[in-house]
Design an enzyme around this catalytic site. Structure first.
Site, PDB file in Angstrom:
ATOM      1  N   ARG A 154       0.843  -1.189   0.000  1.00  0.00           N
ATOM      2  CA  ARG A 154       0.000   0.000   0.000  1.00  0.00           C
ATOM      3  C   ARG A 154       0.883   1.244   0.000  1.00  0.00           C
ATOM      4  NH1 ARG A 154      -5.353  -1.055   1.183  1.00  0.00           N
ATOM      5  NH2 ARG A 154      -5.830  -3.056   2.146  1.00  0.00           N
ATOM      6  N   GLY A 155       0.245   2.362  -0.313  1.00  0.00           N
ATOM      7  CA  GLY A 155       0.959   3.631  -0.230  1.00  0.00           C
ATOM      8  C   GLY A 155       1.504   4.084  -1.564  1.00  0.00           C
ATOM      9  N   ASP A 180      -9.128   2.109  -5.820  1.00  0.00           N
ATOM     10  CA  ASP A 180      -9.257   3.533  -6.069  1.00  0.00           C
ATOM     11  C   ASP A 180      -7.905   4.237  -6.035  1.00  0.00           C
ATOM     12  OD1 ASP A 180     -11.064   6.018  -6.193  1.00  0.00           O
ATOM     13  OD2 ASP A 180      -9.890   6.405  -4.396  1.00  0.00           O
ATOM     14  N   GLY A 181      -7.093   3.947  -5.023  1.00  0.00           N
ATOM     15  CA  GLY A 181      -5.778   4.575  -4.927  1.00  0.00           C
ATOM     16  C   GLY A 181      -4.872   4.195  -6.077  1.00  0.00           C
ATOM     17  N   THR A 208     -11.414  -4.098  -6.087  1.00  0.00           N
ATOM     18  CA  THR A 208     -11.802  -3.657  -4.757  1.00  0.00           C
ATOM     19  C   THR A 208     -12.829  -4.600  -4.191  1.00  0.00           C
ATOM     20  OG1 THR A 208     -13.023  -1.983  -3.515  1.00  0.00           O
ATOM     21  CG2 THR A 208     -13.364  -2.009  -5.879  1.00  0.00           C
ATOM     22  N   ASP A 210     -14.549  -4.048  -1.685  1.00  0.00           N
ATOM     23  CA  ASP A 210     -15.675  -3.243  -1.193  1.00  0.00           C
ATOM     24  C   ASP A 210     -16.638  -2.842  -2.305  1.00  0.00           C
ATOM     25  OD1 ASP A 210     -14.571  -3.402   1.290  1.00  0.00           O
ATOM     26  OD2 ASP A 210     -13.880  -1.335   1.394  1.00  0.00           O
ATOM     27  N   MET A 253     -16.329  -6.446   5.602  1.00  0.00           N
ATOM     28  CA  MET A 253     -15.547  -5.366   5.004  1.00  0.00           C
ATOM     29  C   MET A 253     -16.470  -4.348   4.349  1.00  0.00           C
ATOM     30  SD  MET A 253     -12.317  -7.518   3.507  1.00  0.00           S
ATOM     31  CE  MET A 253     -11.139  -6.186   3.715  1.00  0.00           C
ATOM     32  N   ARG A 364     -11.329 -12.163   2.007  1.00  0.00           N
ATOM     33  CA  ARG A 364     -10.550 -11.543   0.930  1.00  0.00           C
ATOM     34  C   ARG A 364      -9.391 -12.417   0.440  1.00  0.00           C
ATOM     35  NH1 ARG A 364      -6.839  -6.510   2.959  1.00  0.00           N
ATOM     36  NH2 ARG A 364      -5.135  -7.701   3.868  1.00  0.00           N
TER      37      ARG A 364
END
EC number: 2.7.1.11
Length: 448
Positions: A154-155, A180-181, A208, A210, A253, A364
């Site tokens: 991540r990041g 999204d990121g 995703t 979600d 989630m 997940r």
């Protein structure tokens, strides 16, 4: 492709897909029906897709159809591809990787496909992550397993450093699988590529669990997640029935969008209360959750509550911290809810047994089910077709059972959330019977 604009609306959307240049090279595929950029899927978008429309009429719009093109931009025998997976895990990532590799090798005869390890960190030399070669043999069985064989992280990373790495590796096509990121990172990478006037195609495959990417009606892995979530809810229901005044509490989630919670609730029909981030419900008062829970226990002696992880944040103390991906750090609402249930039922003299289940990391991490595998396979193939034709700055997705090209600007505009004014949410509330709770139904629902 020009902007599509409703003659009676002031709102317009550009669905043009950027290209690296004229596609002149005949496709090596000879056994298919080729798609035409000027043809595609025509739909009407209403305010469920575009809140900006307000009371305006739905607007017509056309998306490019995904699929093979008669002429390509790249000489595929000299083309090098790279795949990177970013963000959290989701069922089906390995299926997408496999589909890209198989399509690129077997139908386009590419020079090679590289796997970038551990997300965008894999492009940055200081992390020292190795590059792996992906071949049909090496990916032949990966769809049988959950997670991602490439690893993830991540990041954000500096787009200049990423494009430097692409140049060093002579990559022509980059496939980025993420949420999204990641799609916002695709935009920044494309901007840097454009700034340098490079001919590198970048294609996003939206991921995703979600289900919260704008303009993507259903992301891959969502169906598998709902399947596994219903298993957890079924267990919670069994536990609740096994004790006097038994309560099964399941956390699912959904940071900002309650799609998994709502869909699994509607599927299994055993849930009495479902709480999602989109509704500002109350715990106390005449129409609060706690009195309704006590009433349910008096009448039926058991209850099942499903909570999306982002639900109830309006009842938590304000926290403006963000995680490494830039997402707000969520308060632990389920702990608050457990404490408040204990306090309330003790005060009214009602004994109870509460069983708490959090299956998030199991959900997940599992392999994709059959339908998601089909979806992932078609996404991977469509991504390769688009890249070889020189298309860039776009994602592939399924819309109304058709596979289309969607510009990055549309999928990065905002997070997708569950529309609590919709017939779907009404149907979920009818299934649980919780519509009397404060906040579950918008005050002006019947006027819409």
């Amino acid at each position: 492709m020009p902007k599509r604009k409703n003659a009676e609306s002031n709102f317009s959307i550009d669905t043009t897909i950027p290209t690296l240049g004229n596609a002149k090279i005949p496709s090596p595929i000879s056994f298919c029906r080729f798609e035409d950029d000027e043809k595609g899927l025509s739909v009407f978008l209403d305010r469920e897709f575009l809140e900006e429309l307000g009371d305006e009429e739905p607007i017509p719009i056309r998306f490019e159809s995904a699929g093979p093109r008669r002429h390509l931009f790249f000489d595929t025998s000299k083309t090098k591809c790279a795949i990177v997976t970013c963000g959290g895990l989701c069922p089906g990532i390995n299926d997408v990787i496999r589909a890209i590799v198989m399509e690129a090798y077997h139908n386009y005869n590419v020079a090679g496909v590289m796997g970038i390890r551990y997300g965008l960190e894999g492009f940055i030399p200081k992390y020292g992550h190795e590059i792996v070669e992906l071949t049909p043999d090496s990916v032949s069985n990966i769809h049988q397993f959950g997670g991602t064989v490439l690893g993830s992280s991540r990041g954000p990373q500096n787009p200049e450093d990423i494009v430097d790495a692409l140049e060093r590796m002579n990559v022509n096509c980059l496939f980025m699988i993420g949420g999204d990121g990641t799609m916002k990172a695709v935009k920044s990478i494309v901007a840097e590529i454009t700034k340098r006037n490079l001919k590198i195609a970048v294609i996003g495959i939206p991921k995703t669990i979600d289900n919260d990417i704008s303009f993507i009606p259903q992301s891959f892995g969502f169906e598998t997640a709902v399947d596994k979530a219903t298993e957890a809810i079924s267990c919670a229901h069994t536990e609740a029935q096994g004790a006097m005044n038994g309560i099964g509490l399941v956390k699912l989630m959904g940071r900002e969008s309650g799609f998994i919670a709502a869909q699994s609730t509607f599927s299994i029909k055993e849930v009495n209360f479902v709480l999602i981030p989109e509704t500002r419900f109350e715990l106390d008062g005449e129409n609060g959750l706690l009195p309704a829970l006590a009433d349910r226990l008096k009448r039926r002696k058991h209850a099942v509550i499903v909570v999306a992880e982002g639900a109830g944040q309006h009842l938590m103390s304000t926290n403006k911290a963000t995680d490494i991906s830039g997402n707000p750090v969520l308060g632990d609402f389920t702990t608050l809810l457990k404490d408040r249930i204990k306090e309330y039922l003790s005060n009214v003299g009602m004994p109870y047994t509460l069983k708490y289940i959090d299956p998030s990391y199991i959900i997940r991490s599992v392999p994709a089910n059959a339908n998601d595998r089909i979806y992932c396979g078609l996404l991977g193939q469509s991504a390769v077709h688009a890249a070889m034709a020189g298309k860039t700055s776009m994602v592939v997705s399924k819309l109304m059972d058709r596979y289309v090209h969607i510009p990055l600007d549309l999928v990065t505009r905002k997070r997708r959330t569950l529309n609590i004014h919709s017939d779907y949410w009404r149907a979920v509330l009818e299934s649980t019977g919780q519509s009397a709770l404060r906040g579950m139904v918008p005050d002006n629902y019947c006027e819409l």
